[in-house]
Scaffold this motif. Structure first.
Motif, PDB file in Angstrom:
ATOM      1  N   ILE A   1      12.894  78.397 -21.371  1.00 49.17           N
ATOM      2  CA  ILE A   1      11.607  78.065 -21.969  1.00 49.17           C
ATOM      3  C   ILE A   1      11.071  76.788 -21.314  1.00 49.17           C
ATOM      4  CG2 ILE A   1      10.431  77.417 -24.118  1.00 49.17           C
ATOM      5  CD1 ILE A   1      12.483  79.185 -25.577  1.00 49.17           C
ATOM      6  N   GLY A   2       9.829  76.857 -20.911  1.00 50.56           N
ATOM      7  CA  GLY A   2       9.192  75.707 -20.259  1.00 50.56           C
ATOM      8  C   GLY A   2       9.929  75.327 -18.983  1.00 50.56           C
ATOM      9  N   ASP A   3      10.167  74.019 -18.826  1.00 51.71           N
ATOM     10  CA  ASP A   3      10.829  73.542 -17.610  1.00 51.71           C
ATOM     11  C   ASP A   3      12.346  73.497 -17.749  1.00 51.71           C
ATOM     12  OD1 ASP A   3       8.352  73.249 -16.560  1.00 51.71           O
ATOM     13  OD2 ASP A   3       8.171  71.121 -17.100  1.00 51.71           O
ATOM     14  N   GLU A   4      12.842  74.083 -18.787  1.00 53.77           N
ATOM     15  CA  GLU A   4      14.294  74.080 -19.056  1.00 53.77           C
ATOM     16  C   GLU A   4      15.061  74.541 -17.818  1.00 53.77           C
ATOM     17  OE1 GLU A   4      17.349  76.368 -22.159  1.00 53.77           O
ATOM     18  OE2 GLU A   4      15.201  76.758 -22.216  1.00 53.77           O
ATOM     19  N   PRO A   5      16.057  73.795 -17.389  1.00 52.11           N
ATOM     20  CA  PRO A   5      16.793  74.183 -16.172  1.00 52.11           C
ATOM     21  C   PRO A   5      17.936  75.155 -16.471  1.00 52.11           C
ATOM     22  CG  PRO A   5      17.516  72.027 -16.893  1.00 52.11           C
ATOM     23  CD  PRO A   5      16.493  72.481 -17.893  1.00 52.11           C
ATOM     24  N   LEU A   6      18.242  75.923 -15.470  1.00 47.82           N
ATOM     25  CA  LEU A   6      19.405  76.801 -15.525  1.00 47.82           C
ATOM     26  C   LEU A   6      20.444  76.187 -14.601  1.00 47.82           C
ATOM     27  CD1 LEU A   6      21.007  79.511 -15.846  1.00 47.82           C
ATOM     28  CD2 LEU A   6      19.580  80.414 -14.004  1.00 47.82           C
ATOM     29  N   ILE A   7      21.593  75.855 -15.145  1.00 45.02           N
ATOM     30  CA  ILE A   7      22.610  75.174 -14.339  1.00 45.02           C
ATOM     31  C   ILE A   7      23.762  76.132 -14.056  1.00 45.02           C
ATOM     32  CG2 ILE A   7      24.232  73.216 -14.254  1.00 45.02           C
ATOM     33  CD1 ILE A   7      22.219  71.818 -16.235  1.00 45.02           C
ATOM     34  N   ILE A   8      23.998  76.355 -12.778  1.00 44.02           N
ATOM     35  CA  ILE A   8      25.130  77.203 -12.355  1.00 44.02           C
ATOM     36  C   ILE A   8      25.983  76.345 -11.419  1.00 44.02           C
ATOM     37  CG2 ILE A   8      25.782  79.430 -11.356  1.00 44.02           C
ATOM     38  CD1 ILE A   8      22.719  80.137 -11.547  1.00 44.02           C
ATOM     39  N   ASP A   9      27.057  75.781 -11.956  1.00 48.95           N
ATOM     40  CA  ASP A   9      27.905  74.862 -11.175  1.00 48.95           C
ATOM     41  C   ASP A   9      27.049  73.750 -10.561  1.00 48.95           C
ATOM     42  OD1 ASP A   9      30.055  76.342 -11.911  1.00 48.95           O
ATOM     43  OD2 ASP A   9      30.045  77.603 -10.127  1.00 48.95           O
ATOM     44  N   ASP A  10      26.991  73.717  -9.202  1.00 47.29           N
ATOM     45  CA  ASP A  10      26.240  72.641  -8.542  1.00 47.29           C
ATOM     46  C   ASP A  10      24.741  72.931  -8.451  1.00 47.29           C
ATOM     47  OD1 ASP A  10      28.667  71.491  -8.169  1.00 47.29           O
ATOM     48  OD2 ASP A  10      28.911  72.228  -6.107  1.00 47.29           O
ATOM     49  N   TYR A  11      24.378  74.149  -8.799  1.00 42.42           N
ATOM     50  CA  TYR A  11      22.982  74.554  -8.603  1.00 42.42           C
ATOM     51  C   TYR A  11      22.178  74.384  -9.888  1.00 42.42           C
ATOM     52  CZ  TYR A  11      25.021  76.814  -4.508  1.00 42.42           C
ATOM     53  OH  TYR A  11      25.692  77.065  -3.348  1.00 42.42           O
ATOM     54  N   VAL A  12      20.929  73.962  -9.705  1.00 41.03           N
ATOM     55  CA  VAL A  12      19.999  73.868 -10.836  1.00 41.03           C
ATOM     56  C   VAL A  12      18.763  74.693 -10.475  1.00 41.03           C
ATOM     57  CG1 VAL A  12      18.558  72.357 -12.243  1.00 41.03           C
ATOM     58  CG2 VAL A  12      20.801  71.567 -11.482  1.00 41.03           C
ATOM     59  N   VAL A  13      18.478  75.652 -11.357  1.00 41.44           N
ATOM     60  CA  VAL A  13      17.334  76.550 -11.104  1.00 41.44           C
ATOM     61  C   VAL A  13      16.271  76.285 -12.163  1.00 41.44           C
ATOM     62  CG1 VAL A  13      16.601  78.956 -10.906  1.00 41.44           C
ATOM     63  CG2 VAL A  13      18.922  78.288 -10.219  1.00 41.44           C
ATOM     64  N   THR A  14      15.012  76.139 -11.714  1.00 42.98           N
ATOM     65  CA  THR A  14      13.901  76.001 -12.677  1.00 42.98           C
ATOM     66  C   THR A  14      12.761  76.933 -12.284  1.00 42.98           C
ATOM     67  OG1 THR A  14      13.029  74.171 -11.390  1.00 42.98           O
ATOM     68  CG2 THR A  14      14.318  73.593 -13.360  1.00 42.98           C
ATOM     69  N   PHE A  15      12.087  77.398 -13.315  1.00 43.38           N
ATOM     70  CA  PHE A  15      10.874  78.195 -13.109  1.00 43.38           C
ATOM     71  C   PHE A  15       9.697  77.339 -13.567  1.00 43.38           C
ATOM     72  CE2 PHE A  15      14.110  81.485 -13.473  1.00 43.38           C
ATOM     73  CZ  PHE A  15      13.713  82.434 -12.533  1.00 43.38           C
ATOM     74  N   THR A  16       8.657  77.227 -12.766  1.00 44.96           N
ATOM     75  CA  THR A  16       7.486  76.422 -13.138  1.00 44.96           C
ATOM     76  C   THR A  16       6.195  77.122 -12.673  1.00 44.96           C
ATOM     77  OG1 THR A  16       7.718  75.221 -11.070  1.00 44.96           O
ATOM     78  CG2 THR A  16       8.670  74.176 -13.032  1.00 44.96           C
ATOM     79  N   GLU A  17       5.096  76.536 -13.086  1.00 46.36           N
ATOM     80  CA  GLU A  17       3.750  76.958 -12.657  1.00 46.36           C
ATOM     81  C   GLU A  17       3.500  78.470 -12.761  1.00 46.36           C
ATOM     82  OE1 GLU A  17       2.362  75.264  -8.937  1.00 46.36           O
ATOM     83  OE2 GLU A  17       4.020  73.802  -9.015  1.00 46.36           O
ATOM     84  N   PRO A  18       3.667  79.033 -13.946  1.00 43.62           N
ATOM     85  CA  PRO A  18       3.395  80.471 -14.052  1.00 43.62           C
ATOM     86  C   PRO A  18       1.934  80.768 -13.727  1.00 43.62           C
ATOM     87  CG  PRO A  18       3.524  79.481 -16.224  1.00 43.62           C
ATOM     88  CD  PRO A  18       3.940  78.424 -15.254  1.00 43.62           C
TER      89      PRO A  18
END
Lengths: 271, 472
Positions: free
Chosen positions: B349-366
């Motif tokens: 939701i929103g800018d909430e990050p998805l953290i997978i080990d060392d990786y951080v994934v974000t979805f923005t600007e829909p």
């Protein structure tokens, strides 16, 4: 305008109902003088129906041919138009006695649909809409009349035991010929409908034929009537068998119109 | 004829079956909907793709073969009939379908039937007696002439072109099927989607498409009135600024034709900018449309799939599909795959990050993306031409009805005959009305169908005539 359309629609239903009753009395009680009155009431209903459609079009700001209510009321209008033309052309008021209940059923079906005016989706905003749907209305109207003529043909022998029906129902050969004429008219306009629909689909969806259920059933209907015409012209089918075939064709028309929308949703689901 | 009817009836049945069985689904889908046995049957019989199945193709081929055979076998005969229909020299060859005698002014009947100016035929030309003409006495007898009759003849025919109606209609259907079939075998179709600023290849066509702008136009009530994309197409390698790039604005119902391909505004959806960082460093960033996935650059076996976009805290599935421009609470449904296995699935939701080990994934600007369909079909025009020719054929067959009217003079009065096999009883009625009018009051009551003197009578039943017609 939409209020006016609503009022006119109610009056049209009453007029169609009145013409149906007048036709019924004309046929059931052999009151010949009522035939012109019934035709007049039907013609008045048709005139007001035209006005109602115009009001709907002006009120909605577009052609009134895009949802179930609009197509059903237009279908009844088309059937009324073709029926009036055939009654006048062939001096055949008994046709009105058989076509008016079908007309009333269709406009009754329209009355049960939502009359809400909704904005058109982008794909429906096309000049082809008018060509495509108006030709379908005439085609369906003509097939409706051919169905009614087939019923009259099948009932003729039972009806023409007295002088009244002998006078007012054309002989078998003529009935067959009129039925053929109405199927011809319907076939021509159904072909127009399919061609204009294909051109429009090509512009809107990038594919002029997608085997969508509505398209497929239009083709099935076209094939059934094509078979009727071949059997009649080249195979010598006349009379009862041709009448039964014409009635079967109208079952396909009704399935294409109502059945497909109800049971087989596709890209024509709004129609 | 029976063969043709058989084929089209089977075709209609197959089409109907194809409309009831949802096309293009998998065995599992059919098994879930019906049963495994029925699903197996559907797949085995090719009913899952019935309109491309060999059976359907064979049926269509049989239909075409029949139409070709029918048209070829009839062309000579139709040409002869067409010439005969219009030939004054053969004015009296036809069997009179209806006739009226005791007519003072036959021209009135010609006029009322819209036959135009009749041709005068001298006895030597066509209205021959047995003494004068050899071989025409039989015709004269068929035309109701006795061998002693002499005098002037009149003849007119109209709408002979109507004889070709069915032939033209068959030709149109052939063209239509040919155009459709050739199109199916040769056409190329591609789908390109993206957000403004992106350039994407148009499949393997050798061209690429740049999306300059995409707008969703709303009506006063807030509903979508139009989707519009400004695009440029150029050969691959030409780049966005390529001088050879051709611009176009496309919208629903208004495709553009560029480089022999047609570009259609097809649909839209929601895209988002996906950003992947590793240990705080930017690894990759790209636009992702709903339904797309992206492998992590330095670990390709780790894949982020962007399933769908929703808005609002309730995450209602019926969230904004296209129209809403101001997304307050965007939500992104994602799935993470690792070596083909689902690692997890959830909503950000929103800018909430998805953290997978060392990786951080974000979805923005829909933002909405545009989906453009690209098609190249060189035979569409042929199919439409076939449709138009079919219509022309139907109009000819139904509304251009050949008819012939001829007249001969006998002892100061005229006998007028008419024939229009397809016009049938309707032609007869018109003829009889015209005859009644021509006779005027003096002859009123004579032009009935009783066959009295001064009669106007149909000569043969319609079915008999049409049998002749069909045989002829």
């Amino acid at each position: 305008m939409l209020k006016a359309e609503n009022t006119l629609f109610t009056i049209v239903m009453l007029l169609y109902f009145a013409s149906m009753i007048l036709y019924f009395i004309f046929v059931a009680f052999k009151r010949e003088k009522l035939a012109p009155a019934a035709q007049l009431v039907q013609a008045a209903g048709f005139a007001l129906h035209t006005a109602a459609l115009i009001c709907r079009g002006v009120g909605a700001g577009r052609l009134p041919m895009t949802n179930q209510y609009e197509f059903a009321t237009s279908f009844a209008w088309g059937l009324c138009l073709v029926s009036l033309i055939f009654i006048r052309r062939f001096r055949f008021p008994v046709l009105g006695a058989f076509s008016s209940p079908v007309m009333f059923l269709i406009i009754g079906y329209a009355a049960m649909q939502s009359k809400d005016v909704k904005e058109l989706m982008p794909s429906l905003r096309s000049n082809w809409l008018g060509f495509h749907v108006s030709t379908a209305i005439i085609a369906y109207g003509a097939f409706g009349v051919s169905f009614v003529l087939a019923l009259i043909f099948l009932a003729r022998d039972r009806l023409t035991r007295g002088g009244f029906f002998d006078e007012h129902i054309p002989d078998r050969e003529m009935l067959d010929m009129i039925g053929y004429r109405s199927v011809s008219l319907g076939m021509l306009f159904l072909s127009f409908t399919m061609l204009t629909g294909a051109i429009w689909a090509e512009q809107a969806w990038g594919s002029y034929w997608s085997w969508d259920p509505k398209e497929t059933w239009s083709l099935v209907t076209w094939i059934v009537y094509a078979a009727y015409l071949h059997l009649r012209i080249r195979g010598g089918w006349r009379g009862r068998s041709a009448a039964v075939f014409a009635a079967l064709g109208f079952v396909c028309v009704m399935f294409t119109y109502i059945g497909v929308n109800t049971f087989l949703p596709g890209i024509h689901s709004y129609a | 004829m029976r063969f043709a009817i058989g084929i089209i009836v089977v075709l209609a049945a197959v089409c109907a079956a194809g409309s009831f069985i949802t096309q293009g689904q998998s065995f599992d889908w059919y098994a879930a909907r019906y049963s495994e046995r029925i699903a197996g049957l559907i797949i085995a019989l090719g009913l899952d793709d019935i309109f491309h199945s060999p059976g359907f193709v064979v049926l269509s081929a049989f239909l075409c073969a029949d139409l070709i055979f029918c048209n070829i076998s009839r062309v000579k005969q139709l040409s002869a009939r067409y010439r005969a229909e219009k030939d004054p020299a053969r004015a009296f060859d036809g069997v009179p379908q209806v006739s009226a005698s005791g007519i003072a002014d036959p021209l009135q009947i010609f006029k009322k039937l819209g036959m135009g100016e009749p041709v005068k035929i001298e006895p030597s030309a066509g209205l021959l007696t047995s003494e004068e003409g050899s071989g025409s006495s039989a015709n004269n007898e068929r035309a109701g002439l006795s061998s002693t009759k002499k005098g002037l003849g009149l003849f007119a025919s109209k709408n002979a072109a109507g004889l070709w109606g069915a032939w033209v209609c068959h030709l149109g259907i052939l063209l239509l099927i040919a155009g459709f079939a050739l199109g199916q075998f040769t056409k190329s179709e591609y789908t390109v989607y993206g957000v403004p600023g992106q350039t994407k290849p148009v499949g393997d066509s050798g061209y690429e498409l740049s999306i300059d702008d995409f707008r969703i136009e709303l009506s006063g009530s807030g509903s979508v009135s139009q989707y519009r994309s400004d695009i440029r197409v150029s050969p691959v390698g030409g780049g966005e600024g390529s001088p050879s790039g051709r611009p176009a604005s496309i919208s629903v119902n208004h495709p553009a034709k560029l480089y022999g391909m047609k570009f259609y505004q097809n649909s839209t959806g929601w895209a988002a900018k996906i950003t992947i960082t590793k240990n705080g460093e930017l690894l990759q960033q790209d636009w992702l449309c709903a339904g797309e996935f992206v492998p992590v650059e330095d670990m390709p076996e780790l894949v982020i799939y962007y399933n769908a976009f929703y808005s609002g805290p309730t995450l209602a599935p019926a969230g904004p599909e296209t129209a809403a421009e101001d997304i307050e609470t965007p939500a992104y449904l994602y799935t993470v795959y690792y070596m083909g296995q689902i690692l997890g699935m959830n909503v950000l939701i929103g800018d909430e990050p998805l953290i997978i080990d060392d990786y951080v994934v974000t979805f923005t600007e829909p933002r909405p993306y545009t989906l453009i369909q690209v098609k190249k079909d060189s035979f569409t025009g042929l199919a439409f031409a076939g449709g138009i020719v079919t219509l022309l054929g139907l109009a000819l067959a139904f509304y251009v009805q050949p008819s012939r009217v001829w007249a001969y003079e006998e002892e100061g009065s005229w006998t007028v005959c008419g024939s229009s096999p397809r016009g049938g009883r309707i032609f007869e009625e018109s003829f009889l009305r015209a005859a009644e009018a021509a006779k005027g009051e003096a002859a009123q009551g004579c032009a009935d169908r009783e066959g009295r003197e001064g009669e106007a009578v149909p000569s043969k039943s319609v079915s008999e005539r049409e049998e002749d017609h069909a045989q002829g």
